[in-house]
Design a protein around this motif. Structure first.
Motif, PDB file in Angstrom:
ATOM      1  N   VAL A 154      58.714  -4.609 -94.745  1.00 51.49           N
ATOM      2  CA  VAL A 154      57.406  -5.262 -94.772  1.00 51.49           C
ATOM      3  C   VAL A 154      56.708  -4.881 -96.064  1.00 51.49           C
ATOM      4  O   VAL A 154      56.882  -3.765 -96.571  1.00 51.49           O
ATOM      5  N   SER A 155      55.963  -5.805 -96.636  1.00 55.54           N
ATOM      6  CA  SER A 155      55.128  -5.512 -97.799  1.00 55.54           C
ATOM      7  C   SER A 155      53.848  -6.321 -97.682  1.00 55.54           C
ATOM      8  O   SER A 155      53.827  -7.405 -97.100  1.00 55.54           O
ATOM      9  N   LEU A 156      52.763  -5.780 -98.245  1.00 57.17           N
ATOM     10  CA  LEU A 156      51.445  -6.383 -98.147  1.00 57.17           C
ATOM     11  C   LEU A 156      50.947  -6.818 -99.516  1.00 57.17           C
ATOM     12  O   LEU A 156      51.233  -6.170-100.526  1.00 57.17           O
ATOM     13  N   ALA A 188      45.047 -11.182 -95.493  1.00 59.01           N
ATOM     14  CA  ALA A 188      46.050 -10.579 -96.372  1.00 59.01           C
ATOM     15  C   ALA A 188      47.374 -11.289 -96.089  1.00 59.01           C
ATOM     16  O   ALA A 188      47.493 -12.035 -95.103  1.00 59.01           O
ATOM     17  N   LEU A 189      48.358 -11.066 -96.940  1.00 64.63           N
ATOM     18  CA  LEU A 189      49.670 -11.689 -96.766  1.00 64.63           C
ATOM     19  C   LEU A 189      50.714 -10.606 -96.516  1.00 64.63           C
ATOM     20  O   LEU A 189      50.811  -9.643 -97.275  1.00 64.63           O
ATOM     21  N   ALA A 190      51.488 -10.774 -95.451  1.00 63.77           N
ATOM     22  CA  ALA A 190      52.585  -9.858 -95.137  1.00 63.77           C
ATOM     23  C   ALA A 190      53.913 -10.557 -95.387  1.00 63.77           C
ATOM     24  O   ALA A 190      54.137 -11.671 -94.904  1.00 63.77           O
ATOM     25  N   THR A 191      54.780  -9.924 -96.162  1.00 61.55           N
ATOM     26  CA  THR A 191      56.147 -10.376 -96.352  1.00 61.55           C
ATOM     27  C   THR A 191      57.047  -9.456 -95.533  1.00 61.55           C
ATOM     28  O   THR A 191      56.990  -8.233 -95.706  1.00 61.55           O
ATOM     29  N   TYR A 192      57.843 -10.020 -94.633  1.00 60.79           N
ATOM     30  CA  TYR A 192      58.604  -9.172 -93.713  1.00 60.79           C
ATOM     31  C   TYR A 192      60.023  -9.690 -93.549  1.00 60.79           C
ATOM     32  O   TYR A 192      60.338 -10.832 -93.902  1.00 60.79           O
ATOM     33  N   ARG A 193      60.853  -8.830 -92.978  1.00 58.02           N
ATOM     34  CA  ARG A 193      62.243  -9.190 -92.728  1.00 58.02           C
ATOM     35  C   ARG A 193      62.768  -8.389 -91.538  1.00 58.02           C
ATOM     36  O   ARG A 193      62.449  -7.207 -91.374  1.00 58.02           O
ATOM     37  N   ASN A 194      63.537  -9.042 -90.676  1.00 56.36           N
ATOM     38  CA  ASN A 194      64.238  -8.385 -89.564  1.00 56.36           C
ATOM     39  C   ASN A 194      63.313  -7.653 -88.594  1.00 56.36           C
ATOM     40  O   ASN A 194      63.614  -6.558 -88.132  1.00 56.36           O
ATOM     41  N   THR A 195      62.194  -8.261 -88.274  1.00 62.89           N
ATOM     42  CA  THR A 195      61.303  -7.686 -87.258  1.00 62.89           C
ATOM     43  C   THR A 195      60.526  -8.817 -86.599  1.00 62.89           C
ATOM     44  O   THR A 195      60.233  -9.834 -87.243  1.00 62.89           O
ATOM     45  N   SER A 196      60.205  -8.647 -85.314  1.00 61.28           N
ATOM     46  CA  SER A 196      59.455  -9.666 -84.586  1.00 61.28           C
ATOM     47  C   SER A 196      58.015  -9.239 -84.318  1.00 61.28           C
ATOM     48  O   SER A 196      57.231 -10.030 -83.794  1.00 61.28           O
ATOM     49  N   THR A 197      57.676  -7.992 -84.658  1.00 60.39           N
ATOM     50  CA  THR A 197      56.313  -7.491 -84.457  1.00 60.39           C
ATOM     51  C   THR A 197      55.900  -6.644 -85.654  1.00 60.39           C
ATOM     52  O   THR A 197      56.681  -5.816 -86.137  1.00 60.39           O
ATOM     53  N   LEU A 198      54.693  -6.848 -86.127  1.00 65.54           N
ATOM     54  CA  LEU A 198      54.119  -6.031 -87.193  1.00 65.54           C
ATOM     55  C   LEU A 198      52.899  -5.300 -86.652  1.00 65.54           C
ATOM     56  O   LEU A 198      52.133  -5.857 -85.870  1.00 65.54           O
ATOM     57  N   TYR A 199      52.731  -4.064 -87.100  1.00 65.67           N
ATOM     58  CA  TYR A 199      51.623  -3.218 -86.650  1.00 65.67           C
ATOM     59  C   TYR A 199      50.741  -2.887 -87.855  1.00 65.67           C
ATOM     60  O   TYR A 199      51.247  -2.622 -88.952  1.00 65.67           O
ATOM     61  N   TYR A 241      42.247   1.589 -96.774  1.00 70.85           N
ATOM     62  CA  TYR A 241      43.671   1.334 -96.934  1.00 70.85           C
ATOM     63  C   TYR A 241      44.113   0.464 -95.765  1.00 70.85           C
ATOM     64  O   TYR A 241      43.862   0.795 -94.610  1.00 70.85           O
ATOM     65  N   LEU A 242      44.758  -0.653 -96.077  1.00 71.02           N
ATOM     66  CA  LEU A 242      45.408  -1.459 -95.058  1.00 71.02           C
ATOM     67  C   LEU A 242      46.867  -1.035 -94.996  1.00 71.02           C
ATOM     68  O   LEU A 242      47.563  -1.040 -96.010  1.00 71.02           O
ATOM     69  N   VAL A 243      47.317  -0.636 -93.804  1.00 74.89           N
ATOM     70  CA  VAL A 243      48.677  -0.130 -93.618  1.00 74.89           C
ATOM     71  C   VAL A 243      49.414  -1.043 -92.648  1.00 74.89           C
ATOM     72  O   VAL A 243      48.889  -1.387 -91.585  1.00 74.89           O
ATOM     73  N   ALA A 244      50.614  -1.446 -93.007  1.00 70.34           N
ATOM     74  CA  ALA A 244      51.464  -2.265 -92.144  1.00 70.34           C
ATOM     75  C   ALA A 244      52.758  -1.508 -91.861  1.00 70.34           C
ATOM     76  O   ALA A 244      53.269  -0.787 -92.728  1.00 70.34           O
ATOM     77  N   SER A 245      53.294  -1.675 -90.653  1.00 62.72           N
ATOM     78  CA  SER A 245      54.520  -0.987 -90.264  1.00 62.72           C
ATOM     79  C   SER A 245      55.340  -1.876 -89.345  1.00 62.72           C
ATOM     80  O   SER A 245      54.799  -2.729 -88.633  1.00 62.72           O
ATOM     81  N   THR A 246      56.659  -1.680 -89.358  1.00 65.26           N
ATOM     82  CA  THR A 246      57.529  -2.387 -88.415  1.00 65.26           C
ATOM     83  C   THR A 246      57.640  -1.639 -87.096  1.00 65.26           C
ATOM     84  O   THR A 246      58.282  -2.131 -86.166  1.00 65.26           O
ATOM     85  N   GLY A 247      57.039  -0.456 -87.009  1.00 61.85           N
ATOM     86  CA  GLY A 247      57.042   0.322 -85.778  1.00 61.85           C
ATOM     87  C   GLY A 247      55.638   0.767 -85.414  1.00 61.85           C
ATOM     88  O   GLY A 247      54.805   1.009 -86.292  1.00 61.85           O
ATOM     89  N   SER A 248      55.376   0.905 -84.127  1.00 67.13           N
ATOM     90  CA  SER A 248      54.023   1.229 -83.676  1.00 67.13           C
ATOM     91  C   SER A 248      53.602   2.658 -83.999  1.00 67.13           C
ATOM     92  O   SER A 248      52.414   2.973 -84.002  1.00 67.13           O
ATOM     93  N   SER A 249      54.572   3.526 -84.290  1.00 69.31           N
ATOM     94  CA  SER A 249      54.259   4.935 -84.541  1.00 69.31           C
ATOM     95  C   SER A 249      53.927   5.221 -86.005  1.00 69.31           C
ATOM     96  O   SER A 249      53.451   6.315 -86.325  1.00 69.31           O
ATOM     97  N   PHE A 250      54.206   4.269 -86.908  1.00 69.17           N
ATOM     98  CA  PHE A 250      53.967   4.454 -88.343  1.00 69.17           C
ATOM     99  C   PHE A 250      54.682   5.708 -88.865  1.00 69.17           C
ATOM    100  O   PHE A 250      54.143   6.448 -89.672  1.00 69.17           O
ATOM    101  N   ARG A 251      55.900   5.925 -88.422  1.00 72.04           N
ATOM    102  CA  ARG A 251      56.675   7.081 -88.853  1.00 72.04           C
ATOM    103  C   ARG A 251      57.519   6.734 -90.072  1.00 72.04           C
ATOM    104  O   ARG A 251      57.670   5.578 -90.434  1.00 72.04           O
TER     105      ARG A 251
END
Length: 219
Positions: free
Chosen positions: A77-79, A93-104, A165-175
């Motif tokens: 994912v990238s913002l 904002a615009l999110a560019t993503y790959r291989n995920t069905s949910t963004l956090y 800061y806007l933070v995007a993650s492919t997982g809910s834990s942001f690890r």
């Protein structure tokens, strides 16, 4: 490779060479001008790598193909955001993503702090994780399973003036094992417009992001 694949382990290097050739050719279509061709090439590359793994999984070519498959199938994912946030308004904002069905997402206020003192993303994420987010949300996105980049508009709820800061993650834990992207945003209601004269002189104006009108004596 087809005539040697049953007898010679080295044949998987031909598969990897073919997949690499497709990978380099695929980049010509990565600008989105012809997604159908890009999708076809991507699936062809993926199928070739799987064939090498089925034939000789421990061969050098198969191991190289496995690494290519890992890169293809890894979530990302990238913002990006144009300009500053307008206070009290919904922003995009615009999110560019790959291989995920949910963004956090989370929006973290850093007003009064100096995040420039943080030197790498790991330290920055630790720093942001220590602050209670102003906003947190998730959104479902379309994932057709084609290992290609896709795009989604991110709706940011209204916030007050400040630095974020806007933070995007492919997982809910942001690890760290999740794909994470972040971008610094200022919410002050002020934008910068400019024009270039024929002689190359540049004129810049500060404008109110809500009304579009110039702001005088703005520093």
């Amino acid at each position: 490779a087809g005539s040697y694949e049953k007898k010679v382990k080295f044949s998987t290097m031909f598969y990897y060479a073919a997949a690499s050739l497709i990978d380099s050719y695929e980049s010509r279509f990565s600008d989105g001008n012809d997604p159908e061709i890009e999708s076809r090439l991507c699936r062809m590359k993926h199928d070739i790598c799987l064939r090498s793994l089925k034939k000789w999984p421990k061969s050098e070519g198969a191991i190289n193909c496995l690494a290519m498959l890992y890169r293809m199938e890894m979530p990302s994912v990238s913002l990006s955001h144009q300009g500053d946030l307008a206070p009290g308004e919904r922003n995009l904002a615009l999110a560019t993503y790959r291989n995920t069905s949910t963004l956090y997402f989370k929006l973290v206020e850093v007003t009064g702090e100096d995040p420039n003192n943080v030197h790498d993303n790991t330290e920055l994420m630790d720093y942001l994780s220590s602050i209670k987010p102003t906003l947190e949300w998730s959104m479902r996105v379309n994932d057709p399973g084609d290992w290609m980049d896709h795009y989604a508009l991110v709706d940011i709820a209204p916030v007050m003036q400040g630095n974020y800061y806007l933070v995007a993650s492919t997982g809910s834990s942001f690890r760290q094992q999740d794909a994470i992207s972040l971008t610094y945003l200022e919410c002050n209601g002020v934008g910068l417009a400019h024009s270039v004269a024929r002689n190359g002189a540049i004129s810049a104006y500060t404008v109110d992001l809500k009304t579009g009108k110039p702001i005088g004596s703005c520093r």
